[in-house]
Design an enzyme around this catalytic site. Structure first.
Site, PDB file in Angstrom:
ATOM      1  N   LYS A   1      15.024 -16.820 -63.020  1.00 39.90           N
ATOM      2  CA  LYS A   1      15.498 -18.118 -62.640  1.00 39.90           C
ATOM      3  C   LYS A   1      14.745 -19.107 -62.451  1.00 39.90           C
ATOM      4  O   LYS A   1      14.462 -18.779 -61.145  1.00 39.90           O
ATOM      5  CB  LYS A   1      16.895 -17.385 -61.554  1.00 39.90           C
ATOM      6  CG  LYS A   1      18.323 -18.959 -61.633  1.00 39.90           C
ATOM      7  CD  LYS A   1      19.327 -18.726 -60.926  1.00 39.90           C
ATOM      8  CE  LYS A   1      17.963 -19.215 -59.290  1.00 39.90           C
ATOM      9  NZ  LYS A   1      18.348 -20.407 -59.517  1.00 39.90           N
TER      10      LYS A   1
ATOM     11  N   THR B   1      11.955 -22.004 -47.033  1.00 38.74           N
ATOM     12  CA  THR B   1      11.921 -20.687 -45.786  1.00 38.74           C
ATOM     13  C   THR B   1      12.933 -20.485 -45.104  1.00 38.74           C
ATOM     14  O   THR B   1      13.703 -19.186 -45.141  1.00 38.74           O
ATOM     15  CB  THR B   1      11.539 -21.550 -44.588  1.00 38.74           C
ATOM     16  OG1 THR B   1      10.037 -21.988 -44.820  1.00 38.74           O
ATOM     17  CG2 THR B   1      11.353 -20.268 -43.491  1.00 38.74           C
TER      18      THR B   1
ATOM     19  N   GLU C   1       6.898 -17.535 -51.492  1.00 42.35           N
ATOM     20  CA  GLU C   1       6.068 -18.603 -51.116  1.00 42.35           C
ATOM     21  C   GLU C   1       6.930 -19.216 -50.560  1.00 42.35           C
ATOM     22  O   GLU C   1       7.440 -19.879 -51.275  1.00 42.35           O
ATOM     23  CB  GLU C   1       5.035 -18.482 -52.732  1.00 42.35           C
ATOM     24  CG  GLU C   1       4.047 -19.558 -52.597  1.00 42.35           C
ATOM     25  CD  GLU C   1       4.341 -21.359 -52.335  1.00 42.35           C
ATOM     26  OE1 GLU C   1       4.535 -21.521 -50.872  1.00 42.35           O
ATOM     27  OE2 GLU C   1       3.869 -21.558 -53.575  1.00 42.35           O
TER      28      GLU C   1
ATOM     29  N   CYS D   1       4.533 -27.985 -51.867  1.00 44.36           N
ATOM     30  CA  CYS D   1       4.263 -26.994 -50.739  1.00 44.36           C
ATOM     31  C   CYS D   1       3.279 -27.057 -49.124  1.00 44.36           C
ATOM     32  O   CYS D   1       3.232 -26.873 -48.364  1.00 44.36           O
ATOM     33  CB  CYS D   1       4.671 -25.593 -50.987  1.00 44.36           C
ATOM     34  SG  CYS D   1       3.744 -25.492 -52.456  1.00 44.36           S
TER      35      CYS D   1
ATOM     36  N   GLU E   1       8.653 -29.234 -42.457  1.00 44.97           N
ATOM     37  CA  GLU E   1       8.790 -29.670 -43.962  1.00 44.97           C
ATOM     38  C   GLU E   1       9.299 -30.956 -44.303  1.00 44.97           C
ATOM     39  O   GLU E   1      11.187 -30.715 -44.590  1.00 44.97           O
ATOM     40  CB  GLU E   1       9.070 -28.137 -44.758  1.00 44.97           C
ATOM     41  CG  GLU E   1       9.027 -28.340 -45.821  1.00 44.97           C
ATOM     42  CD  GLU E   1       7.847 -27.691 -47.377  1.00 44.97           C
ATOM     43  OE1 GLU E   1       9.580 -27.160 -47.037  1.00 44.97           O
ATOM     44  OE2 GLU E   1       7.407 -27.868 -47.559  1.00 44.97           O
TER      45      GLU E   1
HETATM   46  P1  NAI Z   1      16.042 -23.138 -51.981  1.00 42.62           P
HETATM   47  O1  NAI Z   1      15.114 -22.311 -51.413  1.00 42.62           O
HETATM   48  O2  NAI Z   1      17.927 -23.369 -51.483  1.00 42.62           O
HETATM   49  O3  NAI Z   1      15.409 -23.615 -53.796  1.00 42.62           O
HETATM   50  C1  NAI Z   1      15.006 -22.759 -54.400  1.00 42.62           C
HETATM   51  C2  NAI Z   1      15.590 -21.511 -55.283  1.00 42.62           C
HETATM   52  O4  NAI Z   1      15.524 -20.727 -54.673  1.00 42.62           O
HETATM   53  C3  NAI Z   1      16.525 -21.728 -56.357  1.00 42.62           C
HETATM   54  O5  NAI Z   1      16.052 -21.615 -57.368  1.00 42.62           O
HETATM   55  C4  NAI Z   1      17.576 -21.673 -55.597  1.00 42.62           C
HETATM   56  O6  NAI Z   1      18.628 -21.794 -57.154  1.00 42.62           O
HETATM   57  C5  NAI Z   1      17.236 -20.317 -54.920  1.00 42.62           C
HETATM   58  N1  NAI Z   1      18.281 -19.867 -53.928  1.00 42.62           N
HETATM   59  C6  NAI Z   1      19.313 -20.845 -53.250  1.00 42.62           C
HETATM   60  N2  NAI Z   1      19.408 -20.142 -52.799  1.00 42.62           N
HETATM   61  C7  NAI Z   1      19.622 -18.476 -52.955  1.00 42.62           C
HETATM   62  C8  NAI Z   1      19.962 -17.551 -52.210  1.00 42.62           C
HETATM   63  N3  NAI Z   1      20.910 -17.421 -51.173  1.00 42.62           N
HETATM   64  N4  NAI Z   1      19.480 -16.402 -53.047  1.00 42.62           N
HETATM   65  C9  NAI Z   1      18.606 -16.276 -53.829  1.00 42.62           C
HETATM   66  N5  NAI Z   1      18.567 -17.625 -54.267  1.00 42.62           N
HETATM   67  C10 NAI Z   1      18.687 -18.615 -53.571  1.00 42.62           C
HETATM   68  O7  NAI Z   1      15.594 -24.930 -52.008  1.00 42.62           O
HETATM   69  P2  NAI Z   1      16.089 -26.569 -52.009  1.00 42.62           P
HETATM   70  O8  NAI Z   1      17.818 -26.240 -51.228  1.00 42.62           O
HETATM   71  O9  NAI Z   1      16.405 -26.835 -53.076  1.00 42.62           O
HETATM   72  O10 NAI Z   1      15.406 -27.378 -50.228  1.00 42.62           O
HETATM   73  C11 NAI Z   1      15.178 -27.428 -49.113  1.00 42.62           C
HETATM   74  C12 NAI Z   1      13.618 -27.609 -48.857  1.00 42.62           C
HETATM   75  O11 NAI Z   1      13.359 -26.448 -48.776  1.00 42.62           O
HETATM   76  C13 NAI Z   1      13.116 -28.342 -49.522  1.00 42.62           C
HETATM   77  O12 NAI Z   1      13.324 -29.582 -48.852  1.00 42.62           O
HETATM   78  C14 NAI Z   1      11.714 -27.830 -49.439  1.00 42.62           C
HETATM   79  O13 NAI Z   1      11.787 -28.093 -47.495  1.00 42.62           O
HETATM   80  C15 NAI Z   1      11.664 -26.842 -49.125  1.00 42.62           C
HETATM   81  N6  NAI Z   1      11.707 -26.168 -50.261  1.00 42.62           N
HETATM   82  C16 NAI Z   1       9.645 -25.473 -50.633  1.00 42.62           C
HETATM   83  C17 NAI Z   1       9.058 -24.962 -52.031  1.00 42.62           C
HETATM   84  C18 NAI Z   1       8.303 -24.692 -51.815  1.00 42.62           C
HETATM   85  O14 NAI Z   1       7.486 -24.428 -53.066  1.00 42.62           O
HETATM   86  N7  NAI Z   1       7.654 -23.938 -50.877  1.00 42.62           N
HETATM   87  C19 NAI Z   1       9.981 -25.718 -53.214  1.00 42.62           C
HETATM   88  C20 NAI Z   1      11.386 -26.227 -52.664  1.00 42.62           C
HETATM   89  C21 NAI Z   1      12.090 -26.583 -52.148  1.00 42.62           C
END
Ligand code: NAI
Ligand code: MG
Length: 482
Positions: free
Chosen positions: A187, A241, A261, A295, A392
């Site tokens: 996804k 996280t 990650e 990240c 972050e």
């Molecule tokens: P997120 O972790 O909510 O989204 C990433 C993925 O997880 C998306 O595909 C989303 O649909 C999915 N997701 C969301 N809630 C879920 C759940 N309960 N169970 C399973 N999958 C779920 O990240 P978001 O809200 O877009 O960004 C928030 C913060 O996270 C950012 O500001 C940043 O600090 C961090 N982040 C870090 C990333 C990295 O590369 N390590 C990438 C994206 C965000």
């Protein structure tokens, strides 16, 4: 929809962009077919630089998630039974087709995610293809990678990826899983589904056996349904996280394998003996690459006191020269912030930083009237305990601190809940060796930053997650051993 009508003057469009056709609506790619979501729900995906709708995509619900995993489960024994060389041929085919369509992928990546076309064209898409090429090569060599250990696929894998490197993260997840004989349900993030759907078109055109790769779209609810499902034996996640923790809980409940990650707050460390011009370029690239939605971004800069004034002056000058604007303009350095909600997060931190007493500097570039934008920003007079130095931000925001000795900077750099990456700039090899072993970070770059290669494992310590992607180590995450 004819993309040439939507968002650029054709004279300025990247070559070939006028040939790109996106569908008005995308269904779910399940069992090799484009399948309408059972509940009939769709959501709009936009261009964050213009706020225009690019297409509608399906919101996968419980039944759709179930259908995708059942397809992956049915396909898995047959995929595993193919010879490694045979699996490798399919993966090579995906890699080649990505290369052939790289222009379209780059344009769509920049339109849907906001990143500068120069980055999607020169980094994201070529690296995604490289990842498929690299893993295609492993498919028939797993016994050599793990001699005497009888590597076996895990089975069906659920993969959830973020919006900052949409196609590249899909490649990082899918390529090793397939090489190792697993089947997948992936996804993409809700703000950037389009290149994953174009990848599904490539997978369809490459004639992979039905059900080996299933790509479903939706938000966090769909993600949660995936991680709670009984079929996948492994969960692979890149993102926040916060969600990483939930995924780990889901994995523990059902005794699934998991790799995470997560975030980072990397230290980029400049010593007084560093080549300063190169270091300044490295700082700029470290934090402003992909608007800081990275990240492993070098979001904390540590400058040795004796060169602080010089570095700061050069840094501000270089920042002032950055061109912010249309992601599809090949001269753009800083594109659009990926979403309204991410912009709100960044803006919140800009306020917090000022309230904490740090001094904010922003370039005075003009922001486009529509879309989501943030000027390149740095903070000086930052204290170690400040939230802008600990949390972050995931935007083009740099927090600068100073240090006197190597011992002091090691302590400061490691004083964070994260441990994904770090950078070191110095003329002395001995300092590089000392720091690479002392810094608690999965990747440490020396006199460079943000360099990626499929042969090199990537991953973190502490709250940055666990498991490695890339290299031989990355294969291990998709195998079990008898
Ligand atoms: P997120 O972790 O909510 O989204 C990433 C993925 O997880 C998306 O595909 C989303 O649909 C999915 N997701 C969301 N809630 C879920 C759940 N309960 N169970 C399973 N999958 C779920 O990240 P978001 O809200 O877009 O960004 C928030 C913060 O996270 C950012 O500001 C940043 O600090 C961090 N982040 C870090 C990333 C990295 O590369 N390590 C990438 C994206 C965000
Ligand atoms: Mg979230």
């Amino acid at each position: 929809m004819n993309m040439s009508k939507t968002s650029w003057k054709l004279s300025e469009a990247p070559e070939g962009a006028d040939h790109i056709q996106l569908a008005k609506r995308y269904e779910l790619f399940i069992n090799g077919s484009w399948t309408a979501p059972k509940a009939g729900t769709y959501f709009k995906t936009i261009n964050p630089a213009t706020e225009e709708t690019l297409a509608e995509v399906a919101q996968a619900d419980k039944d759709d998630v179930d259908a995708a995993f059942k397809a992956a489960q049915a396909a898995q024994p047959k995929w595993q039974a193919l010879s490694g060389a045979e699996r490798g041929k399919y993966i090579y085919r995906i890699a080649r087709m990505l290369q052939e369509r790289s222009r379209a992928f780059a344009v769509v990546e920049s339109m849907n995610g906001g990143k500068p076309i120069r980055e999607s064209r020169d980094i994201d898409i070529p690296l995604a293809a490289a990842h498929f090429f690299y893993h295609a090569g492993w498919a028939d060599k797993l016994e050599y990678a793990f001699p005497m250990r009888k590597p076996q696929p895990i089975g069906v894998v659920a993969q959830i990826i973020p919006w900052n490197f949409p196609l590249l993260m899909a490649a990082w997840k899918i390529a090793p899983a397939l090489a190792c004989g697993n089947t997948v349900v992936l996804k993409p993030a809700e703000t950037t589904p389009l290149t994953a759907l174009l990848l599904a078109e490539v997978i369809e055109a490459a004639q992979l056996p039905k059900g080996v790769v299933n790509i479903i779209t939706g938000d966090g609810q769909t993600g949660a349904l995936m991680t709670a499902h009984a079929i996948p034996q492994k969960l692979a996640f890149t993102g926040s996280t916060e969600v990483g923790r939930k995924i780990q809980e889901a994995a523990i409940k059902r005794n699934k394998r998991v790799t995470l990650e997560l975030g980072g707050k990397a230290a980029n460390i400049i010593f007084d003996d560093a080549p300063i011009e190169a270091a300044v370029e490295g700082i700029i690239n470290g934090i402003y690459f992909n608007q800081g939605h990275v990240c492993c971004a070098g979001s904390r800069l540590f400058v040795q006191e004796s060169v602080y004034d010089k570095v700061l002056l050069k840094l501000k000058r270089r920042m002032d020269s950055l061109y912010l604007g249309d992601p599809l303009d090949k001269n753009t350095d800083i594109g659009a912030i990926n979403s309204k909600s991410q912009l709100e997060t960044i803006d919140r931190y800009l306020k917090i930083g000022q309230e904490e007493g740090a001094e904010m500097y922003q370039t005075d570039c003009e922001l486009p009237a529509k879309g989501f934008w943030c000027k390149p920003t740095l903070f000086t007079h930052v204290a170690q305990s400040n939230r802008i130095a600990q949390e972050e931000i995931f935007g083009p925001v740099l927090a600068i601190q100073t240090f006197r000795t190597i011992e002091e900077v090691i302590g400061q750099a490691n004083n964070t809940p994260y441990g994904l990456s770090a950078g070191v700039w110095t003329d002395k090899g001995s300092k590089i060796f000392q720091l690479t072993s002392a810094l608690k970070a999965g990747v440490v770059w020396a006199n460079t930053y943000n360099k990626f290669d499929p042969t090199s494992p990537f991953g973190g310590y502490k709250e940055s997650g666990f498991g490695r992607e890339g290299g031989v180590h990355g294969l291990e995450a998709y195998l079990r051993f008898e």
